[in-house]
Motif scaffolding. Sequence first.
Motif, PDB file in Angstrom:
ATOM      1  N   ILE A  96       0.818  -1.000   0.131  1.00 54.87           N
ATOM      2  CA  ILE A  96      -0.043   0.094   0.020  1.00 54.87           C
ATOM      3  C   ILE A  96       0.998   1.165  -0.038  1.00 54.87           C
ATOM      4  CG2 ILE A  96      -1.343   1.472   1.587  1.00 54.87           C
ATOM      5  CD1 ILE A  96      -3.299  -0.746   1.673  1.00 54.87           C
ATOM      6  N   ASP A  97       2.125   1.296   0.775  1.00 52.90           N
ATOM      7  CA  ASP A  97       2.729   2.440   0.560  1.00 52.90           C
ATOM      8  C   ASP A  97       3.332   2.856  -0.659  1.00 52.90           C
ATOM      9  OD1 ASP A  97       4.349   4.706   2.172  1.00 52.90           O
ATOM     10  OD2 ASP A  97       6.251   3.104   1.755  1.00 52.90           O
ATOM     11  N   GLU A 122      -9.610  13.274  -6.285  1.00 57.33           N
ATOM     12  CA  GLU A 122      -9.769  13.052  -4.980  1.00 57.33           C
ATOM     13  C   GLU A 122      -9.748  11.799  -4.311  1.00 57.33           C
ATOM     14  OE1 GLU A 122     -13.031  15.583  -3.272  1.00 57.33           O
ATOM     15  OE2 GLU A 122     -12.216  17.325  -4.281  1.00 57.33           O
ATOM     16  N   LEU A 125      -6.433  10.771  -2.681  1.00 54.28           N
ATOM     17  CA  LEU A 125      -6.084  11.382  -1.859  1.00 54.28           C
ATOM     18  C   LEU A 125      -6.941  11.167  -0.516  1.00 54.28           C
ATOM     19  CD1 LEU A 125      -6.188  15.167  -3.491  1.00 54.28           C
ATOM     20  CD2 LEU A 125      -4.171  14.029  -2.160  1.00 54.28           C
ATOM     21  N   ARG A 126      -8.270  10.916  -0.577  1.00 50.39           N
ATOM     22  CA  ARG A 126      -9.129  10.423   0.313  1.00 50.39           C
ATOM     23  C   ARG A 126      -8.711   8.980   0.850  1.00 50.39           C
ATOM     24  NH1 ARG A 126     -14.622  12.124   0.587  1.00 50.39           N
ATOM     25  NH2 ARG A 126     -14.726  13.084  -1.437  1.00 50.39           N
ATOM     26  N   GLU A 127      -8.298   8.137  -0.104  1.00 49.49           N
ATOM     27  CA  GLU A 127      -7.890   6.869   0.361  1.00 49.49           C
ATOM     28  C   GLU A 127      -6.530   6.856   1.159  1.00 49.49           C
ATOM     29  OE1 GLU A 127      -8.969   3.119   0.649  1.00 49.49           O
ATOM     30  OE2 GLU A 127      -9.826   4.669  -0.573  1.00 49.49           O
ATOM     31  N   PHE A 128      -5.669   7.581   0.686  1.00 52.91           N
ATOM     32  CA  PHE A 128      -4.425   7.494   1.559  1.00 52.91           C
ATOM     33  C   PHE A 128      -4.134   8.631   2.387  1.00 52.91           C
ATOM     34  CE2 PHE A 128      -3.425   5.157  -2.307  1.00 52.91           C
ATOM     35  CZ  PHE A 128      -2.539   4.162  -1.945  1.00 52.91           C
ATOM     36  N   TYR A 129      -4.620   9.684   2.533  1.00 51.04           N
ATOM     37  CA  TYR A 129      -4.465  10.500   3.425  1.00 51.04           C
ATOM     38  C   TYR A 129      -5.947  11.195   3.937  1.00 51.04           C
ATOM     39  CZ  TYR A 129       0.077  10.243   1.526  1.00 51.04           C
ATOM     40  OH  TYR A 129       1.373   9.837   1.055  1.00 51.04           O
ATOM     41  N   PRO A 130      -6.605  10.180   4.555  1.00 47.83           N
ATOM     42  CA  PRO A 130      -7.987  10.656   5.142  1.00 47.83           C
ATOM     43  C   PRO A 130      -7.808  12.073   6.049  1.00 47.83           C
ATOM     44  CG  PRO A 130      -7.405   8.924   6.271  1.00 47.83           C
ATOM     45  CD  PRO A 130      -6.242   9.047   5.181  1.00 47.83           C
ATOM     46  N   GLU A 131      -6.839  12.560   6.765  1.00 47.12           N
ATOM     47  CA  GLU A 131      -6.656  13.474   7.496  1.00 47.12           C
ATOM     48  C   GLU A 131      -6.834  14.805   6.785  1.00 47.12           C
ATOM     49  OE1 GLU A 131      -4.082  11.416   6.794  1.00 47.12           O
ATOM     50  OE2 GLU A 131      -2.278  12.737   6.544  1.00 47.12           O
ATOM     51  N   ILE A 132      -6.598  14.657   5.506  1.00 44.86           N
ATOM     52  CA  ILE A 132      -6.674  16.021   4.926  1.00 44.86           C
ATOM     53  C   ILE A 132      -8.164  16.658   4.914  1.00 44.86           C
ATOM     54  CG2 ILE A 132      -6.353  17.095   2.503  1.00 44.86           C
ATOM     55  CD1 ILE A 132      -3.963  15.331   2.040  1.00 44.86           C
ATOM     56  N   ALA A 177      -2.134  12.763  -8.472  1.00 46.07           N
ATOM     57  CA  ALA A 177      -2.697  13.259  -7.368  1.00 46.07           C
ATOM     58  C   ALA A 177      -2.050  13.317  -6.062  1.00 46.07           C
ATOM     59  CB  ALA A 177      -4.219  12.471  -7.129  1.00 46.07           C
ATOM     60  N   LEU A 178      -1.353  12.027  -5.832  1.00 44.27           N
ATOM     61  CA  LEU A 178      -0.503  11.978  -4.754  1.00 44.27           C
ATOM     62  C   LEU A 178       0.909  12.521  -4.800  1.00 44.27           C
ATOM     63  CD1 LEU A 178      -1.672   8.526  -3.510  1.00 44.27           C
ATOM     64  CD2 LEU A 178      -2.358  10.731  -2.730  1.00 44.27           C
ATOM     65  N   ASP A 179       1.265  13.314  -5.816  1.00 40.57           N
ATOM     66  CA  ASP A 179       2.858  13.865  -6.083  1.00 40.57           C
ATOM     67  C   ASP A 179       3.607  12.695  -6.008  1.00 40.57           C
ATOM     68  OD1 ASP A 179       1.649  16.490  -4.736  1.00 40.57           O
ATOM     69  OD2 ASP A 179       3.469  16.580  -6.183  1.00 40.57           O
TER      70      ASP A 179
END
Lengths: 296, 396
Positions: A96-97, A122, A125-132, A177-179
């Motif tokens: 996953i990483d 999105e 982004l939502r999947e990997f960094y839900p804290e955003i 999306a995830l750079d």
Amino acid sequence: MDQTAAPPEIVPDLPDPFDGKYPIRVRGLRNVFGDHVIHDGLDLDVRRGEILGVVGGSGTGKSVLMRTIIGLQIPEAGEVEVLGDTITDARDDADIDIRSRWGVLFQGGALFSTLTVAENVEVPLREFYPEISDDLRHEIARYKVLLSGLPAEATSKFPSELSGGMKKRAGLARALALDPELLFLDEPTAGLDPIGAAAFDQLILKLQQTLDLTVFLITHDLDTLYEICDRVAVIADKKVIAVGTIPELLALDHPWIQEYFNGPRGRAAQDAQARHDAVRATLSDDGRSSPDPDGA
Amino acid sequence: MQFQRYGSCVALVALDDLPHEAGKMRELTDFQLVQSEGGSTSTLAFSGPMTVSSLGLADARLRAISDSFSEIDLTGVTRMDTVGAWTVWRLSRDHDARIIGCSDEAQKLVDAISKADSNDHSVRAMRLPLFQRVPEHVGDVMLGLGRGMLQVVGFLGQIILSSASLLRHPSRFRGKALVHQMELVGVNSLAIIGLMSFLVGIVIAQQGAVQLRQFGAEIYTVNLVGRLTLRELGVLMTAIMVAGRSGSAFAAQLGTMKLTEEVDAMRTIGVAPMEALVIPRIAATMIMMPLLGFYSAFLGIIGGAFLSSLTLGIPFFTFLTRIQEVVPLHDVWVGLTKAPVFGLIVALAGCYQGMQVKNNAEEVGARTTAAVVMAIFTVIVLDAFFAVFFTNIGWG
Ligand SMILES: Nc1ncnc2c1ncn2[C@@H]1O[C@H](COP(=O)(O)OP(=O)(O)O)[C@@H](O)[C@H]1O
Ligand SMILES: [Mg+2]
């Protein structure tokens, strides 16, 4: 024919620990569908920060190679290492990483048809960094869409409302999306008009330079190869038969390579490139800066 | 100098509450607002990485800053990606602040991002406010119902036209497709329809016997099972099963083909989708429905006979012989007349809904559901109509 057996540039016996120089390393890859052997003993290294063009006849397994590298296709034998992780035995949770460190543009775009373009961006982004937060995520989606060369109105459109070229750009926006450090592009300019294709090439080049990407680029487009690829890998006979810059490849005596680069289309692309270079040279002689690749 | 800390003191934070990250540590962005002695200028100083993975938690606190600052100091930033560049750019835009201590790469990113700044165009598709959306939706549904009815009739008309032209040019008829669909609709559903009918036959016999026993009329269980399965239940249950199995499949297949532009491709090649896709499916269903309905009734009777021989003391073959005596032949005709009509409705609903799919994958699901609902609803309504009709013409 014998001299083509040794590729001009395959790094011999790489040191085993991953040194970061080769984001992608493929060793002894073998892919088989039924009794149809696609790859057999395929080796490939992609250097950090380069745009590697991958060429080969239709059906030689370019897409399959890409799918194997990103772990969608389990090879029968061989080893694939991406960003220091071995893909071929990666378990779902372990890789996953790594999935957050690459972006993939599929041949058909593969946009989620029920989401708008921006919502497509999105998703990772939502999947990997839900804290955003929602605000930041919307902002990120918007600038990625613009960065991919789509107009601002496109953000709220659905994939079915886009043209083929716009879909590719939207797919690129989602891939970015995830750079990611690594970008996989499967025939990004296929089916685009020449102007659109050239603009897409320049977009990829600009993004690659700005974001310091490593790009694995499958293409049939000779102009793309001449314009933006640092090196080109040729797939034939179930292997990567050669990797190198175009002049290096032209020096080889393999019939397919000669046919490919010296055929009528290959010649036309070479001439175009020569003209292009000449124009650039005169412009800089005049003391003017070289033309802005974007045009407008 | 006075310090005001917004950022957390430790830049390493356990990420147990985030999925994928339990137990892992991730370096986070840190920042502080530094005010100069006089309080005239203040600086927002970032440290640590400024990337998509590190900025999420700092973002809310950054947005909450109400004090003004005139400089953004990036000297302590270790890594930057476009999300970091966007954050810096947004802060400098909103607070009219200068960016200092920026590395060349970071500067390149910020420049690129500043060109991609849009004036807040919406991320979502256009949506009306709720109080307008609800009436609009209701109106849409009502109009859709009306228009839908008209379109179904139109679709039926097209089918009839195509069938007529096929009659004139029989060589264009796709026999292979027809046989293939007959296999899918009919042969492949034999097992499930057989099992269902057998069990329903058992249930009717069992429940019927319990009631009829009160009058000592257990023998009438035979009439009950025979007439019910042949006249009503056999065909009705089969229609419902075929709607669920094949009607839905038609809608999903044709819908997916519409999405991938296969239907358009066919048209351009000169193959009429009506002839190649719709007619074989409709014909196959209309042919198989009477056969399946009869088969279903037959197995229902077998089920009833089986139960009667076990618990009612009516021998198996006696039961079957009695069926011949008590079931009027017109019951069979009633069942067999209804079957192709139901088949037409089920296949029509499936094909019509499938051909209406456009835009996206969600539509395929919605249209498939609509196909099954429309088919079952219409079949049941028509069945009620048929019941009255046949009784009135004396086939009671
Ligand atoms: N899922 C699959 N099943 C069977 N064969 C496949 C599959 N995917 C690809 N192939 C075969 O592998 C070969 C290479 O395909 P592909 O990588 O898509 O070619 P290209 O180089 O044009 O991208 C083709 O001959 C194709 O028929
Ligand atoms: Mg391909």
